[in-house]
Design a protein around this motif. Structure first.
Motif, PDB file in Angstrom:
ATOM      1  N   ARG A 140      10.875  11.512 -14.408  1.00  0.00           N
ATOM      2  CA  ARG A 140      11.792  10.370 -14.359  1.00  0.00           C
ATOM      3  C   ARG A 140      11.860   9.795 -12.947  1.00  0.00           C
ATOM      4  NH1 ARG A 140      15.042  14.057 -17.132  1.00  0.00           N
ATOM      5  NH2 ARG A 140      16.682  14.082 -15.542  1.00  0.00           N
TER       6      ARG A 140
ATOM      7  N   GLU B 189      12.982  15.856 -14.897  1.00  0.00           N
ATOM      8  CA  GLU B 189      13.554  14.995 -13.861  1.00  0.00           C
ATOM      9  C   GLU B 189      12.509  14.524 -12.850  1.00  0.00           C
ATOM     10  OE1 GLU B 189      13.867  19.250 -12.505  1.00  0.00           O
ATOM     11  OE2 GLU B 189      14.328  18.141 -14.348  1.00  0.00           O
TER      12      GLU B 189
ATOM     13  N   ALA C 145      16.062   5.724  -8.398  1.00  0.00           N
ATOM     14  CA  ALA C 145      16.452   4.530  -9.137  1.00  0.00           C
ATOM     15  C   ALA C 145      17.160   3.534  -8.215  1.00  0.00           C
ATOM     16  CB  ALA C 145      17.355   4.914 -10.308  1.00  0.00           C
TER      17      ALA C 145
ATOM     18  N   MET D 176      11.040   6.760 -18.248  1.00  0.00           N
ATOM     19  CA  MET D 176      12.334   7.022 -17.605  1.00  0.00           C
ATOM     20  C   MET D 176      13.245   7.888 -18.469  1.00  0.00           C
ATOM     21  SD  MET D 176      12.528   5.696 -14.572  1.00  0.00           S
ATOM     22  CE  MET D 176      14.284   5.667 -14.288  1.00  0.00           C
ATOM     23  N   TRP D 177      12.864   8.086 -19.737  1.00  0.00           N
ATOM     24  CA  TRP D 177      13.633   8.965 -20.636  1.00  0.00           C
ATOM     25  C   TRP D 177      12.954  10.323 -20.784  1.00  0.00           C
ATOM     26  CZ3 TRP D 177      18.322   7.356 -21.415  1.00  0.00           C
ATOM     27  CH2 TRP D 177      18.599   5.985 -21.389  1.00  0.00           C
TER      28      TRP D 177
ATOM     29  N   LYS E 274      19.764   4.613 -15.016  1.00  0.00           N
ATOM     30  CA  LYS E 274      19.340   5.911 -14.486  1.00  0.00           C
ATOM     31  C   LYS E 274      19.934   6.218 -13.108  1.00  0.00           C
ATOM     32  CE  LYS E 274      17.201   7.670 -17.829  1.00  0.00           C
ATOM     33  NZ  LYS E 274      17.715   8.918 -18.425  1.00  0.00           N
TER      34      LYS E 274
ATOM     35  N   GLN F 280      18.609   9.683  -9.426  1.00  0.00           N
ATOM     36  CA  GLN F 280      19.583   8.674  -9.022  1.00  0.00           C
ATOM     37  C   GLN F 280      19.117   7.953  -7.746  1.00  0.00           C
ATOM     38  OE1 GLN F 280      23.373  10.601  -8.517  1.00  0.00           O
ATOM     39  NE2 GLN F 280      23.327  11.522 -10.546  1.00  0.00           N
TER      40      GLN F 280
ATOM     41  N   ASP G 169      21.810   9.146 -13.787  1.00  0.00           N
ATOM     42  CA  ASP G 169      21.064  10.298 -14.299  1.00  0.00           C
ATOM     43  C   ASP G 169      21.715  11.616 -13.861  1.00  0.00           C
ATOM     44  OD1 ASP G 169      18.017  10.717 -15.446  1.00  0.00           O
ATOM     45  OD2 ASP G 169      18.629  12.372 -14.134  1.00  0.00           O
TER      46      ASP G 169
END
Length: 929
Positions: free
Chosen positions: A269, A266, A303, A261-262, A291, A300, A294
Motif C-alpha cells: 500500500r 502495508e 499518502a 491501495m487496498w 488512505k 499514511q 490507513d
C-alpha cells in the motif's frame, strides 16, 4: 558580436576563439617536445611512481605516442606492481587500440579488484570492437572474468550481447544473475522484458532489486508486465512492481495502483501511494486521501506526501473535506493544507479552529495556520491560547511562534488576559519569538502569583541579555512587587552585570528576596559575590538564608570562602552544618579539621557521614584516630565514608581496623575496605597475606583485590608465596601477579610452570602472557604438551599476547611430533595477526591431524589473506566436517568473490546441515559485496 579591449579597440568573438585554439596548440607542442627525447619504456616506468603529477604527465605523453605505445603497455600488464598495471590500463583505454582487448579481458580476472575495475573501464572506452570478445568470455570458468565481462557489456550497451546475457540470468551464481539483469537494463532491449520480470518474481530478493531497476530503465514497454505483477502472490514482488510503475510514470498504471491501495500488506500500500504521487494523476486523489487514515503510519505518510505532490488542484478538494462529518478526514485535510501552505485555506481553517467540536481538528487547524503563516490568523490563534484543550493551546503557541514578529503585539495584549492559560501560552510564544518589545510586558507578568510567572521568567531567559538592564531597573525601583522573581530571572540569564544589585538586595531586602538573590549569585558564579555571601554566613540571618548563601559559595568554589565556612561549623544548626560540609567536600579543602572532627560525634548520622567524607577528601592526618573510632558506627553510610576517608588519607594506623571491615556484613563496605587498603599500599601487604593463609571463603576475593590495588609493593611478597606449601595460597599469589603484570616476576613464574597444582600452572602461563617477556616463550611452549587442557588453552593466548618474540618458536612447533603442540601453534599464530606466517599456515592445512587443519582454517580466515584461497577451497572437501565448516567461514572472511563458484559446488555435494548453513551464508554474503 564583439568585445571591447583597451581604449576603443575591439576584436570579434571569432578572434578570441582562434586565440584560445592557438594557445592550446602551443601548449601541446611544447609539452610534446619536452617528452620527445623520452622513449615509451621510460614513460611506462614512470606510471608506477608515487608522484601523481609525474604519472599524469607520463599518461599524457604516452597518449601522444599513439599506437606506438600499445605493445610495451600490453607487456607491462604482466608486472606485479598493481599501481603501474592500473595506470597502463588507463592509457590502453584512452588509446582504444583493438590489440589491447584480449589482454584487458585477462585483467578482468585480476586478484586486485581495483585492477579489474580499471580493465572494465578501459574496455568500455574501446567500445564496439570489444563486444564480441567479451561475449565469448561469458563462457569462461573464471568467475571474476565472467562477472566483470557482464558488467562491461552493460556499460557498452550493445544489443548483440542481449541473448547471452539473458542466458546468464539463470546462472548458478547470484552475482552473475544480478549483474546480467543489471546490464540488460542498461542495454534497454525489449527482448529482455520477460526475462527481467521472471528475475523480479524469483525467490531471490537480491537479484529482484536489480530486476526492478532494469525494468525501470526499459520504461513503458515494461508497464503491462509490472501491472500484472501487482497481483503476484509474493508481497515483495507486488511492492517492487508498484515502485517501478511509479518511477516509470506511465498513466496506464494509475487504476491498477489505485486498486493496489487496498492490498492486505502495508508495504505494498505504501509503495502504491508513493507511485501514485510520482505519476501525479488526479484520479488518485480520493484514494490517497482515504488512505491518510490507513492503519499503518508509513502508509499514511506516503499518502500525505503523494497528495502534496499532486499539487494545487487538490486545494479545493481538501478545503471541502474540512467540513466532513468524519473527524479523521477533517484532521488529515488540515494536516495536508498546512504542509501545502496555500493561503486560500486560511478562512476554512480559521472556522475549524473557532467552532469544531473535535479538539484534534482544532489543534491541527491551528498548526496548519502556523505553517501557512498568514497574519490574518494571528487574532484567532491568540484566542485559541485559551482553548480548554492543552493540545490545541500547544499547537496555537507553535503556530504563533512560526508566524513570528507580526504576532508580538497581539501576544503582548494576551498577557493582560484574565485567563491564566492564555497568559501562559502568550509567554511561551513570546519566548520563542524573542522580540525585545515583549521584555517590559513579560516583567510585569512576574507580578502575577500563578503559573504564568514561570512561563514569563523562561521567556525573559530565552530573550537573554537584552532583558538584563530592564530587570535591574525594576530590581532597584521596586515597581514589581515580587522582586524575588526578578532575582531568579537574573540568575537564570547569568549576566554578571546583575551582581552588584543582587548583592545589595542580599543585604537589605526581606528573607524571600535574600534567598532568591543568594541563589542567583551562585548561578551567575562571579567571585565578586563571595565577601557578601560570607557576611551572610557570619551574620544574624535566618537558617534558610544561610543555607542559600552556603550553596552559592559551593557553586562559586572560591578558596577565599573556606576559612569562613570552616569557622561556621558547629555554630549553626544541623541543616546549615550539612550544607557547609557538602560545600567543603566539593571544594576539597579545609582550614582546620578540628570543627569537622567534632561533627563525627553528631547525633545525626548524615552529619557524621558528611564530616567523614570531608576529612577524607582533604587528607588531614589528625583525623585518622577519630575516623577509626567510627568504623564501628551503627549506620552503614557512616562506616563506608569512614573507610573511604581512611583510604584517602593513607595512614598505616588504618590497616588493621580496615582489615576488620573486610568482614563487614555489607558488601559495599568490604569493597571500599579493599580499595582503601590498596591506597595505603605497602603497610597493607603483610596483614593481607596473613588472611590468605587462613581464609579461603568469600573474604579471599577481597584480599586478592586489595593486594592488586597495592601494586608493586606486593610483588616481592607474592613471589615468595609461589613457594608456599598451601596450593591455594600459591594460586592466589599467581592471581595477584596476573593483574599486576611486572616483569620482575618472570623467572619465578617460569618456575611455577612446574608446580604440582594444575591451576597454579595455568595461572602462571596467563601471567607470563600478560607480562609479554620473551624469556617465557620456550617454557610456555613446552608446557603445552606436558600438562592438561587448561594449560594448553592459556598457552595459546599467552604466546599470541607475547607476539613477535614468540613467532620463531611457534613456527618451529609446527613441525613438532605432538599434534597438540602443532594445533596450539597454528592457533596462536593466527591470533598474532602477522601475515608473514601465511605460507606456513597454508602448509599446516595438509597436516594429518584434524585439529591442526581446523585451527589452520580459523587462523587463515582471521588473517584475511587471499593467498590461502586455493588451500581453503580444497579444505571444503575435507573428510572432517568442522574443517569444512571453518574453511567456508574463512573464505567469507577473506572476501574474495572467486570463492563463490567453489562454494556453490561444495554446497551441491555437502550432506551436513551445519556445514551447508555456513556455505550458504558465505555464498550470500560474498554475493552482496
Amino acid at each position: 558580436m564583439f568585445i571591447l579591449i583597451g581604449y576603443g579597440s575591439c576584436v570579434t568573438l571569432y578572434d578570441i576563439i582562434m586565440i584560445k585554439i592557438f594557445i592550446s596548440i602551443f601548449i601541446f607542442i611544447t609539452f610534446t617536445m619536452a617528452f620527445a627525447e623520452i622513449g615509451p619504456e621510460e614513460l611506462i616506468d614512470r606510471l608506477g611512481s608515487s608522484d601523481d603529477k609525474l604519472v599524469k604527465d607520463a599518461i599524457s605523453a604516452l597518449e601522444g605516442y599513439g599506437t606506438g605505445a600499445v605493445s610495451p603497455l600490453i607487456d607491462t600488464l604482466s608486472t606485479d606492481d598493481d599501481r603501474l598495471k592500473r595506470n597502463a590500463i588507463i592509457v590502453l583505454g584512452r588509446l582504444s587500440d583493438k590489440r589491447a582487448i584480449e589482454p584487458l579481458i585477462v585483467m578482468l580476472g585480476s586478484n586486485d579488484e581495483l585492477t579489474g575495475v580499471y580493465a572494465s573501464q578501459a574496455l568500455w572506452r574501446i567500445g564496439e570492437p570489444a563486444v564480441l570478445p567479451l561475449i565469448s568470455t561469458l563462457k569462461s570458468e573464471d568467475y571474476q572474468i565472467k562477472l566483470n565481462a557482464v558488467k562491461t557489456l552493460g556499460r557498452i550497451g550493445d544489443n548483440r550481447a542481449v541473448d547471452d546475457l539473458i542466458k546468464l540470468c539463470n546462472d548458478n551464481s547470484e552475482m552473475i544473475r544480478a549483474y546480467a539483469v543489471n546490464s540488460l537494463g542498461y542495454i534497454k532491449d525489449k527482448r529482455a522484458i520477460e526475462t527481467l520480470f521472471n528475475a523480479l518474481v524469483s525467490d531471490n530478493e537480491f537479484v529482484g532489486r536489480y530486476a526492478v531497476e532494469a525494468l525501470m530503465h526499459l520504461g513503458t514497454p515494461s508497464v503491462p508486465l509490472l501491472i500484472g505483477g501487482l497481483k503476484h502472490e509474493n508481497t515483495y514482488v507486488r511492492m517492487k512492481c508498484a515502485s517501478a510503475l511509479g518511477r516509470i510514470g506511465d498513466r496506464d498504471a494509475v487504476e491498477p495502483l489505485i486498486e493496489a491501495m487496498w492490498d492486505k500488506n502495508e508495504q505494498v500500500r505504501g509503495a502504491s501511494a508513493n507511485a501514485l504521487g510520482f505519476i501525479g494523476d488526479r484520479r488518485a486523489f480520493e484514494i490517497l486521501f482515504v488512505k491518510m487514515g490507513d492503519d499503518d503510519p508509513h502508509v499514511q505518510a506516503y499518502a500525505s506526501d503523494a497528495i502534496i505532490r499532486l499539487g494545487n488542484f487538490s486545494i479545493d478538494f481538501l478545503i471541502k473535506r474540512l467540513n466532513d462529518e468524519d473527524e479523521p478526514i477533517r484532521v488529515n485535510a488540515a494536516k495536508i493544507l498546512g504542509r501545502m501552505g496555500d493561503r486560500r485555506a486560511v478562512p476554512a481553517l480559521t472556522e475549524i479552529l473557532m467552532k469544531d467540536k473535535s479538539y484534534l481538528s482544532r489543534a491541527y487547524a491551528a498548526s496548519a495556520l502556523g505553517f501557512i503563516g498568514d497574519n490574518s490568523s494571528i487574532d484567532i490563534l491568540c484566542t485559541a491560547l485559551g482553548d480548554e484543550n492543552s493540545l490545541v493551546r500547544l499547537h496555537s503557541i507553535e503556530a504563533l511562534s512560526r508566524i513570528g514578529s507580526p504576532s508580538v503585539e497581539a501576544l503582548i495584549f494576551c498577557l493582560t488576559s484574565t485567563r491564566e492559560n492564555v497568559r501562559e501560552g502568550a509567554c511561551e510564544a513570546l519566548g520563542f519569538i524573542a522580540d525585545i518589545r515583549a521584555i517590559e510586558p513579560l516583567i510585569h507578568t512576574l507580578n502575577l502569583y500563578d503559573s504564568s510567572y514561570e512561563k514569563a521568567k523562561n521567556a525573559l531567559v530565552h530573550i537573554g541579555s537584552p532583558s538584563v538592564e530592564i530587570l535591574i531597573l525594576h530590581l532597584k525601583d521596586g515597581t514589581i512587587r515580587n522582586k524575588a522573581f526578578i532575582a531568579e530571572t537574573l540568575g537564570s540569564i547569568g549576566d554578571n552585570r546583575a551582581v552588584p544589585y543582587l548583592c545589595n538586595s542580599l543585604l537589605n531586602d526581606d528573607d524571600k528576596m535574600k534567598i532568591a538573590s543568594a541563589a542567583a549569585l551562585g548561578t551567575i558564579g562571579d567571585k565578586e559575590a563571595v565577601p557578601v555571601l560570607c557576611t551572610i554566613l557570619e551574620g544574624s540571618y535566618s537558617e534558610e538564608v544561610k543555607i542559600s548563601a552556603v550553596e552559592s559559595l559551593e557553586l562559586i568554589n572560591d578558596r577565599a570562602s573556606i576559612p569562613v565556612l570552616t569557622r561556621s561549623l558547629n555554630i549553626e544548626g544541623e541543616r546549615v552544618n550539612l550544607a557547609i560540609l557538602n560545600a567543603l567536600h566539593v571544594m576539597k579543602q579545609i582550614d582546620k579539621p578540628d570543627s569537622i572532627i567534632l561533627l563525627l560525634n553528631s547525633s545525626n548520622p548524615l552529619v557524621r557521614a558528611s564530616a567523614a567524607s570531608v576529612l577524607g577528601v582533604t587528607g588531614k592526618e589528625e583525623a585518622v584516630e577519630p575516623l577509626i573510632a567510627i568504623l564501628d558506627d551503627k549506620d552503614d553510610k557512616v562506616r563506608i565514608e569512614a573507610v573511604k576517608a581512611l583510604g584517602n588519607i593513607g595512614d598505616p594506623r588504618s590497616v588493621e581496623p580496615l582489615i576488620k571491615r573486610l568482614y563487614d556484613e555489607k558488601q559495599v563496605i568490604q569493597t571500599a575496605a579493599v580499595r582503601a587498603l590498596g591506597r595505603i599500599g605497602e603497610p597493607s601487604v603483610e596483614p593481607l597475606i596473613k588472611l590468605l593463609r587462613i581464609e579461603h571463603a568469600f573474604i579471599n576475593f577481597y584480599v586478592i583485590n586489595g593486594l592488586v590495588h597495592v601494586g608493586k609493593p606486593a610483588i616481592a611478597p607474592m613471589i615468595a608465596l609461589l613457594r608456599d606449601k598451601d596450593n591455594l595460597v600459591r594460586q592466589d599469589a599467581v592471581k595477584v601477579l596476573i593483574r599486576i603484570g611486572d616483569n620482575s616476576a618472570v623467572e619465578p613464574l617460569i618456575e611455577a610452570l612446574k608446580d604440582d597444582d594444575r591451576y597454579v600452572r595455568a595461572y602462571a602461563i596467563t601471567a607470563l602472557g600478560n607480562i609479554g617477556d620473551e624469556r617465557a616463550v620456550e617454557p610456555i611452549s613446552k608446557s603445552v604438551d606436558e600438562y592438561d587442557s587448561l594449560s594448553r588453552i592459556n598457552a595459546v593466548y599467552a604466546l599470541a599476547h607475547i607476539g613477535e618474540p614468540a613467532k620463531d618458536t611457534l613456527l618451529k612447533n609446527l613441525t613438532s611430533d605432538s599434534p597438540v603442540i602443532r594445533a596450539c601453534a597454528v592457533k596462536a599464530l593466527g591470533y598474532m595477526g602477522n601475515k608473514d606466517v601465511v605460507p606456513e599456515l597454508i602448509s599446516a592445512m595438509n597436516d594429518s591431524d584434524i585439529q591442526v587443519r581446523m585451527n589452520g582454517a580459523i587462523s587463515l580466515g582471521s588473517l584475511e589473506d587471499n593467498r590461502a584461497l586455493d588451500v581453503l577451497i580444497k579444505a571444503l572437501k575435507d573428510d572432517y566436517k568442522y574443517v569444512r565448516l571453518e574453511a567456508a567461514n574463512a573464505l567469507l572472511s577473506i572476501g574474495d568473490k572467486r570463492a563463490v563458484t567453489p562454494l556453490n559446488e561444495a554446497l551441491n555435494i555437502e550432506g551436513d546441515d551445519e556445514v551447508r548453513g555456513a556455505l550458504k551464508n558465505a555464498i550470500r554474503m560474498l554475493g552482496q559485496r
